[in-house]
Design an enzyme around this catalytic site. Structure first.
Site, PDB file in Angstrom:
ATOM      1  N   HIS A 197      20.008  -2.759  20.125  1.00 17.06           N
ATOM      2  CA  HIS A 197      19.443  -4.116  20.098  1.00 17.06           C
ATOM      3  C   HIS A 197      20.552  -5.020  19.570  1.00 17.06           C
ATOM      4  O   HIS A 197      20.949  -4.863  18.417  1.00 17.06           O
ATOM      5  CB  HIS A 197      18.228  -4.196  19.188  1.00 17.06           C
ATOM      6  CG  HIS A 197      17.141  -3.201  19.485  1.00 17.06           C
ATOM      7  ND1 HIS A 197      17.190  -1.878  19.090  1.00 17.06           N
ATOM      8  CD2 HIS A 197      15.965  -3.331  20.158  1.00 17.06           C
ATOM      9  CE1 HIS A 197      16.103  -1.255  19.477  1.00 17.06           C
ATOM     10  NE2 HIS A 197      15.333  -2.105  20.136  1.00 17.06           N
ATOM     11  N   TYR A 244      15.127  -8.001  17.322  1.00 18.62           N
ATOM     12  CA  TYR A 244      14.116  -8.896  16.779  1.00 18.62           C
ATOM     13  C   TYR A 244      14.646  -9.678  15.572  1.00 18.62           C
ATOM     14  O   TYR A 244      14.217 -10.787  15.291  1.00 18.62           O
ATOM     15  CB  TYR A 244      12.896  -8.099  16.297  1.00 18.62           C
ATOM     16  CG  TYR A 244      11.976  -7.587  17.377  1.00 18.62           C
ATOM     17  CD1 TYR A 244      11.558  -8.405  18.412  1.00 18.62           C
ATOM     18  CD2 TYR A 244      11.495  -6.288  17.332  1.00 18.62           C
ATOM     19  CE1 TYR A 244      10.692  -7.929  19.387  1.00 18.62           C
ATOM     20  CE2 TYR A 244      10.621  -5.809  18.301  1.00 18.62           C
ATOM     21  CZ  TYR A 244      10.228  -6.633  19.319  1.00 18.62           C
ATOM     22  OH  TYR A 244       9.360  -6.175  20.279  1.00 18.62           O
ATOM     23  N   SER A 268      14.813  -9.798  26.910  1.00 15.91           N
ATOM     24  CA  SER A 268      14.368  -9.902  25.524  1.00 15.91           C
ATOM     25  C   SER A 268      13.561  -8.679  25.122  1.00 15.91           C
ATOM     26  O   SER A 268      12.991  -7.979  25.965  1.00 15.91           O
ATOM     27  CB  SER A 268      13.515 -11.160  25.326  1.00 15.91           C
ATOM     28  OG  SER A 268      12.155 -10.910  25.627  1.00 15.91           O
ATOM     29  N   ASP A 269      13.506  -8.439  23.814  1.00 16.19           N
ATOM     30  CA  ASP A 269      12.587  -7.432  23.314  1.00 16.19           C
ATOM     31  C   ASP A 269      11.165  -7.961  23.452  1.00 16.19           C
ATOM     32  O   ASP A 269      10.939  -9.139  23.747  1.00 16.19           O
ATOM     33  CB  ASP A 269      12.914  -7.073  21.863  1.00 16.19           C
ATOM     34  CG  ASP A 269      12.551  -5.632  21.530  1.00 16.19           C
ATOM     35  OD1 ASP A 269      11.658  -5.075  22.191  1.00 16.19           O
ATOM     36  OD2 ASP A 269      13.151  -5.063  20.600  1.00 16.19           O
ATOM     37  N   TRP A 270      10.196  -7.105  23.190  1.00 15.67           N
ATOM     38  CA  TRP A 270       8.809  -7.379  23.583  1.00 15.67           C
ATOM     39  C   TRP A 270       8.126  -8.408  22.671  1.00 15.67           C
ATOM     40  O   TRP A 270       8.177  -8.330  21.451  1.00 15.67           O
ATOM     41  CB  TRP A 270       8.026  -6.073  23.590  1.00 15.67           C
ATOM     42  CG  TRP A 270       7.848  -5.498  24.964  1.00 15.67           C
ATOM     43  CD1 TRP A 270       6.679  -5.073  25.524  1.00 15.67           C
ATOM     44  CD2 TRP A 270       8.837  -5.297  25.986  1.00 15.67           C
ATOM     45  NE1 TRP A 270       6.890  -4.632  26.816  1.00 15.67           N
ATOM     46  CE2 TRP A 270       8.198  -4.765  27.115  1.00 15.67           C
ATOM     47  CE3 TRP A 270      10.205  -5.540  26.052  1.00 15.67           C
ATOM     48  CZ2 TRP A 270       8.874  -4.453  28.298  1.00 15.67           C
ATOM     49  CZ3 TRP A 270      10.893  -5.240  27.219  1.00 15.67           C
ATOM     50  CH2 TRP A 270      10.218  -4.704  28.324  1.00 15.67           C
TER      51      TRP A 270
END
Length: 683
Positions: A280, A331, A372-374
């Site tokens: 990430h 995140y 993008s992350d969730w």
């Protein structure tokens, strides 16, 4: 005369449309760099297999093509002889605004039992034009393949026939954690990535990732939301088990090998690839605030500093060299970073132009997709910030890591993400909010077109426009087959780290230690090797105990916090596992195997063990193989094991392996004589 005039008019109109499409193609291609192989620019001549349910097949020049838009002509985007960027640009020119917006979200498929909720999927695909979805369906390989085929049949009904790109969190490990991975089920279960780092063999990592590629592809999964290139610098962080450890150089070798394995080569994606999403970006492993994870409001910060940041980038650079298809930002909100103008970063990575454009694109020259992350655009209500109320069940529907932009409207969060560099938003299908941002001028049409072109180019490169279907019978035979499982078990056994080896115990032999007492292990693997399993420790020649690394449940009112391993790394006084080992050791030599999903502090355990080892995801059969010498355990610690919590609390969360006087340093492996290999004939 009237008929002739009509024909001429149609011809002129057709010519104008061709010129307009050509202009759109040229405009869209300008300045676009894409992570597809150089060979994708050459014109294929070999007829690919075409898979279809309702889409007609066209024949021209002795070749076959899918008539995706059902107009009776071979349009450029339907012509598999053209390179993916050309086809993507042609398709882009034919799309309506709502169809383009649908390409910019990556939804989640909802399930019931062992199947999808088809009505929900149909609405997402046909009404919202969403063609990228994550599957968390846990089913047999054949059932999963058939269910994924059913989704592709729905996608065929779309106006332009755009196929689905199905993704998955990691599935090829023994255990699954909500929001991070899926239990293997019928898939081949390798050790966690830490196990591959412990072995340190890049060729093995690439070969294992190739098995993952073949299994994913067999069931119709074409995007892997992995590998995790984060450096494990904060030992209390809950997501260490998904990393390749704390050493940036070693992690880089493993990440590069994994990308090459799962994408079927190191020069980009093609029809045989599963597209990798490295994550990430960047500094996620440097979790601030006691190592709490940034899925949660209480752990939203990264402690990565400007000076430590280059170390955290190193594994990502290996992924870029291997032409990884996509990057997922973290995140976390990096509270100690600043941009070139010395302005502090005040948002999570997914909303940071400095991290996604200035660093990722410009400094490190990444050219693939940014996914993008969730859930980063979700509303963060009170439950998201303080957790569920006492007695209430925490719910993932309240999840939103929109750190730094919690108070913006949803439309503005989408706009800020696009401006930062996001091209596809994970875990959402809120196309209405994204469309509103376009309509209100908060994002530009050119930004949308660039993002959609990149998404489509990768879908074309994967060959999904020719054949999105898979064979359930082939999936049943390939996924988790005997050869794959045997290799996985050997890898699990090889990855075990001997920390304290007793020459009289290792390797275990029936000649000297026939009677075994087991705690936390199934008896069958040892009984099959000819050992006698006894009921009480004082009846045994040796005792084997499996333990989990210590952890605490500190935030059960948060959806992520309730499933993550947080808190202290040492065995607390009165810990049931520690007390059990102490009691057994009073009568019998103890061999302790600790599952090191985090760097456990073993200081209080070690005095009671005659032999001590760590595993990173291993079946009981793999443990038996390692302890008896059938497979030599050759792992080295992929991170240091601290000596105390006081040392952990003083170390810097953004630097690797910097605690004072660690009990075992990174790279440690006990020195033992080469065992005489036992033979499976004793089984």
């Amino acid at each position: 005369m009237k008929a002739t005039s009509t024909l001429v008019g149609r011809a002129l109109q057709h010519e104008r449309e061709k010129k307009l499409r050509k202009a759109t193609i040229l405009a869209a291609l300008t300045g676009i760099a894409l992570t597809v192989p150089a060979s994708a620019e050459s014109l294929p001549t070999r007829q690919p297999h075409l898979g279809t349910r309702t889409i007609p097949i066209l024949h021209a020049q002795g070749l076959a093509f899918r008539d995706l838009n059902r107009d009776g002509q071979v349009e450029p985007y339907e012509d598999w002889r053209l390179p993916p960027p050309r086809r993507a640009a042609d398709l882009l020119s034919r799309m309506r605004p709502d169809e383009k917006i649908g390409q910019m979200v990556h939804g989640s498929l909802y399930t019931t039992g062992d199947d999808y909720i088809v009505a929900n999927a149909s609405q997402e695909i046909l009404d919202k034009h969403v063609t990228a979805m994550i599957t968390r369906l846990a089913a047999t390989p054949a059932k999963l393949a058939a269910a994924n085929n059913g989704l592709q049949a729905i996608a065929e009904r779309g106006r332009l026939g755009i196929p689905l790109s199905l993704s998955s969190d990691p599935r090829n490990q023994l255990e699954g954690v909500a929001g991070a991975s899926v239990a293997a089920g019928g898939f081949t279960a390798f050790p966690d990535p830490l196990g591959f780092a412990a072995i340190g063999d890049a060729r093995l990592t690439r070969r294992s990732a190739d098995i993952v590629r073949r299994e994913y592809k067999a069931v119709g999964i074409r995007i892997a939301l992995s590998p995790q290139a984060d450096i494990a610098t904060e030992p209390r962080w809950p997501r260490i088990d998904g990393t390749f450890g704390s050493n940036p150089a070693l992690a880089a070798q493993m990440v590069g090998a994994y990308v090459a394995g799962i994408q079927g080569g190191a020069d980009g994606i093609g029809p045989d690839s599963v597209a990798a999403v490295v994550k990430h970006w960047v500094g996620y492993g440097a979790a601030a605030d006691q190592g709490f994870d940034s899925h949660n409001y209480y752990g939203r910060f990264s402690a990565v500093t400007q000076t430590a940041l280059p170390r955290h980038v190193i594994p990502f650079q290996a992924a870029f060299t291997a032409h990884v298809a996509a990057v997922m930002p973290m995140y976390s909100l990096p509270k100690q970073l600043h941009d070139a103008e010395r302005h502090s970063i005040r948002t999570a990575a997914g909303f940071s132009r400095y991290l996604l454009t200035d660093l990722l694109r410009h400094r490190y020259h990444f050219t693939g997709l940014v996914l993008s992350d969730w859930g980063i655009t979700n509303d963060c209500h009170e439950t998201c910030r303080v957790g569920a109320k006492p007695g209430a069940e925490p719910n993932w529907s309240d999840f939103s890591p929109a750190w730094g932009v919690e108070d913006l409207a949803e439309e503005d969060r989408f706009a800020k993400g696009v401006d930062a560099g996001i091209e596809q938003f994970g875990g959402t299908t809120r196309v209405d909010a994204l469309m509103a941002a376009l309509r209100d001028g908060k994002i530009a049409q050119a930004q949308v077109d660039r993002a959609v072109l990149k998404v489509l180019t990768q879908t074309f490169a994967l060959g999904l426009f020719e054949d999105p279907y898979v064979d359930p019978d082939t999936a049943a035979k390939l996924v988790g087959n005997a050869d794959f499982l045997a290799e996985a078990q050997r890898t699990q056994a090889r990855s075990i780290v001997l920390l304290q080896a007793n020459r009289g115990l290792f390797p275990l032999s029936r000649a000297t230690h026939r009677r075994l007492f087991l705690r936390g292990l199934a008896p069958q693997p040892f009984a099959a090797l000819g050992f006698t399993i006894v009921d009480r420790p004082n009846q045994a020649d040796a005792a084997i105990v499996r333990l989990a690394a210590p952890h605490q449940l500190l935030h059960p009112n948060f959806a992520a916090g309730r499933v993550q391993h947080e808190g202290a790394l040492d065995f607390q006084p009165g810990d049931p596992d520690l007390e059990a080992v102490r009691k057994i050791a009073s009568t019998t030599p103890v061999i302790a195997i600790v599952h090191l999903d985090r760097p456990a502090i073993l200081t209080s355990l070690r005095p009671y063990t005659a032999m001590l080892a760590g595993d990173f995801g291993a079946t009981d059969a793999a443990v038996a193989d390692a302890l008896t010498g059938i497979v030599r355990p050759e792992g080295r610690l992929p991170f240091e094991l601290p000596s105390s919590m006081a040392a952990v609390e003083k170390q810097r969360p953004d630097l690797p392996d910097d605690s004072v006087a660690p009990l075992y340093p990174v790279g440690f492996r006990a020195v033992v004589p080469t065992p005489k290999i036992n033979r499976r004939a004793s089984r």
